[in-house]
Write an enzyme that holds these catalytic residues in place. Sequence first.
Site, PDB file in Angstrom:
ATOM      1  N   TYR A 114       0.843  -1.204   0.000  1.00 21.33           N
ATOM      2  CA  TYR A 114       0.000   0.000   0.000  1.00 21.33           C
ATOM      3  C   TYR A 114       0.876   1.251   0.000  1.00 21.33           C
ATOM      4  O   TYR A 114       0.833   2.078   0.905  1.00 21.33           O
ATOM      5  CB  TYR A 114      -0.932  -0.018   1.220  1.00 21.33           C
ATOM      6  CG  TYR A 114      -2.172  -0.862   1.019  1.00 21.33           C
ATOM      7  CD1 TYR A 114      -2.109  -2.088   0.356  1.00 21.33           C
ATOM      8  CD2 TYR A 114      -3.407  -0.446   1.487  1.00 21.33           C
ATOM      9  CE1 TYR A 114      -3.229  -2.855   0.171  1.00 21.33           C
ATOM     10  CE2 TYR A 114      -4.536  -1.217   1.309  1.00 21.33           C
ATOM     11  CZ  TYR A 114      -4.445  -2.427   0.649  1.00 21.33           C
ATOM     12  OH  TYR A 114      -5.569  -3.190   0.462  1.00 21.33           O
ATOM     13  N   TYR A 229      -2.828 -10.351  -8.692  1.00 21.45           N
ATOM     14  CA  TYR A 229      -2.770 -10.607  -7.260  1.00 21.45           C
ATOM     15  C   TYR A 229      -1.597 -11.516  -6.911  1.00 21.45           C
ATOM     16  O   TYR A 229      -0.925 -11.322  -5.895  1.00 21.45           O
ATOM     17  CB  TYR A 229      -4.084 -11.234  -6.777  1.00 21.45           C
ATOM     18  CG  TYR A 229      -5.034 -10.234  -6.166  1.00 21.45           C
ATOM     19  CD1 TYR A 229      -5.197 -10.152  -4.789  1.00 21.45           C
ATOM     20  CD2 TYR A 229      -5.765  -9.365  -6.969  1.00 21.45           C
ATOM     21  CE1 TYR A 229      -6.077  -9.241  -4.220  1.00 21.45           C
ATOM     22  CE2 TYR A 229      -6.645  -8.444  -6.412  1.00 21.45           C
ATOM     23  CZ  TYR A 229      -6.789  -8.381  -5.032  1.00 21.45           C
ATOM     24  OH  TYR A 229      -7.652  -7.467  -4.469  1.00 21.45           O
ATOM     25  N   VAL A 278     -25.507  12.399  -8.872  1.00 16.53           N
ATOM     26  CA  VAL A 278     -25.267  12.882 -10.238  1.00 16.53           C
ATOM     27  C   VAL A 278     -25.803  11.836 -11.205  1.00 16.53           C
ATOM     28  O   VAL A 278     -25.417  10.662 -11.143  1.00 16.53           O
ATOM     29  CB  VAL A 278     -23.770  13.144 -10.476  1.00 16.53           C
ATOM     30  CG1 VAL A 278     -23.529  13.573 -11.925  1.00 16.53           C
ATOM     31  CG2 VAL A 278     -23.252  14.217  -9.511  1.00 16.53           C
ATOM     32  N   THR A 524      -8.774  -2.921  -3.487  1.00 18.86           N
ATOM     33  CA  THR A 524      -7.867  -2.484  -2.425  1.00 18.86           C
ATOM     34  C   THR A 524      -7.977  -0.979  -2.213  1.00 18.86           C
ATOM     35  O   THR A 524      -8.314  -0.220  -3.119  1.00 18.86           O
ATOM     36  CB  THR A 524      -6.402  -2.813  -2.764  1.00 18.86           C
ATOM     37  OG1 THR A 524      -6.013  -2.105  -3.949  1.00 18.86           O
ATOM     38  CG2 THR A 524      -6.192  -4.301  -2.966  1.00 18.86           C
TER      39      THR A 524
END
Length: 568
Positions: A114, A229, A278, A524
């Site tokens: 991350y 992955y 919207v 993620t």
Amino acid sequence: MKKKLIGTLAAGAALAGAAYAANKSIKAWKAASERSVSEAIQARNYRDRQVYFVGGGLASLAGAAYLLRDANFPGENIHILEGMSILGGSNDGNGTIEQGFVCRGGRMLNEETYENFWELMSSIPSLEHPEHSVTEEILNFDHAHPTHAQARLIDKNGNILDVHSMGFHHADRMALIKLLATPEEKLDYLTIEDWFGHTPHFFETNFWYMWQTTFAFQKWSSLFEFRRYMNRMIFEFSRIETLEGVTRTPYNQYESIIQPLQHWLKEQGVDFRLNATVTDIDFQDGDGITATALHLEDGTEIPLKDGDTCIMTNACMTDSATLGDWETPAPAPERKPISGELWTKISEKKPGLGDPFPFFGNEDETCWHSFTVTCKGNRLLKKIERFSGNIPGSGALMTFKDSSWLMSIVVAAQPHFKAQGSDTTIFWGYGLYPGRIGDYVKKPMKECTGEEILYELICHFHWESEWHEIKQDVINVIPCYMPYVDAQFQPRAMSDRPAVVPKGSTNFAMISQFVEIPEDMVFTEEYSVRAARMAIYQLFDIKKKICPVTPYHKNPKVLLKAAKTMYR
């Protein structure tokens, strides 16, 4: 000989000194360059330029943060339009002690992969400990509460299985190795089952049951999402049986991530408009992509003048989710996903905006069912703890591999909600096959009440003789049906997901789990944050570095560890 040695050492020292000086000079040049870029950005005058984010999930909040932090854009000129009554998108979590708590899903964080998420959240102060950043708060908590699951897979007899071995046959390994060596460009529309169909044993391995339920893959999921992955989470391949790589937040993701980010943005003057759906976006005629107006469900039109920008969440995986309770099943959704409908409209107006149909065209393949259990006291959690050997927060995912619903549960560290109180406990679970008939409750999961779902779980533990006692402590079980939660994994062509900033765009970008970011993996937090950063940096000409996708799958040490795992 001595003189020669001294000369050699002196020459080596001189080279080392020169290398050190050169490296120091490069670092100084880079620092000066970065200062120059920052000073130029600080001197910008945006005047009355406005930015509109369509959707109030993590990607939009991250985009607003990058505008403030890295583009020096005025907060009062940033507008986030959200169709729901709360921000956060799929990062949710709410409830009360009286009515029970609910998480539609749980987002798994990861320390190694991350990159942009941790960098961004290091800029956001914690709400409970403002002297620390959100990144520090999460990582400190996670390091103090390490994960080491001891009951990853449970069979139909209630036995915890030994999952040290991945259970591969030679053909399984060869197919996996061949996949990782195959370029993505050759995998359009292929499913995981297409690739491993010649070795069906693959789908009976410990690896598949653990990988599938950890990341919510299905046999019919996109092959190149699976491949991404495998490359991106190669660390997890070597520790999938313990899930030691799962990074946990102190509370649910809404309270640990969304709330501090929203609070910081609000302090900077960002404008939030809730219940503002919207329904359409106008574009300028001719070549290129220039958004000219936003249309809202209440009939409001927001014109975009020259210099204004529109950044759209082009799809949301938790759209159309419905909730039930102890006595009521989660109802079928009344309408198709709002975000998917908007994406469909604009994709028909301009080329290069992707194709939502592969993602939202097959609800039976993209749905699954979650449930959140709220109890008085901790009697049920203590039973689960004694069974699994894991205290709450240390066990990650437990999967009942033979259950027809393919049911899994997660027991987080308590409290998981700030409002939970000391005498209330919760845990969360899901089933990947909600259309199948239960093993004990002879109904499809998606037609079951909260009571029926919990009873099915208790029977898989083989505690049905204690059912009457267990349910006395239950405050509520809230089922949640999510028709499109796996949509981002659907088989597709590479072109079906649009670029973050489409070719020819002057003021328009898309950010979500449904845009194309080379090498990165969807589903993620990192994907949402990376997309937002790419959009802001490109549209606002920010000459700063975006953290790259770290190529762990090319690291020899990591590969060696993965190879050993494959042959266990």
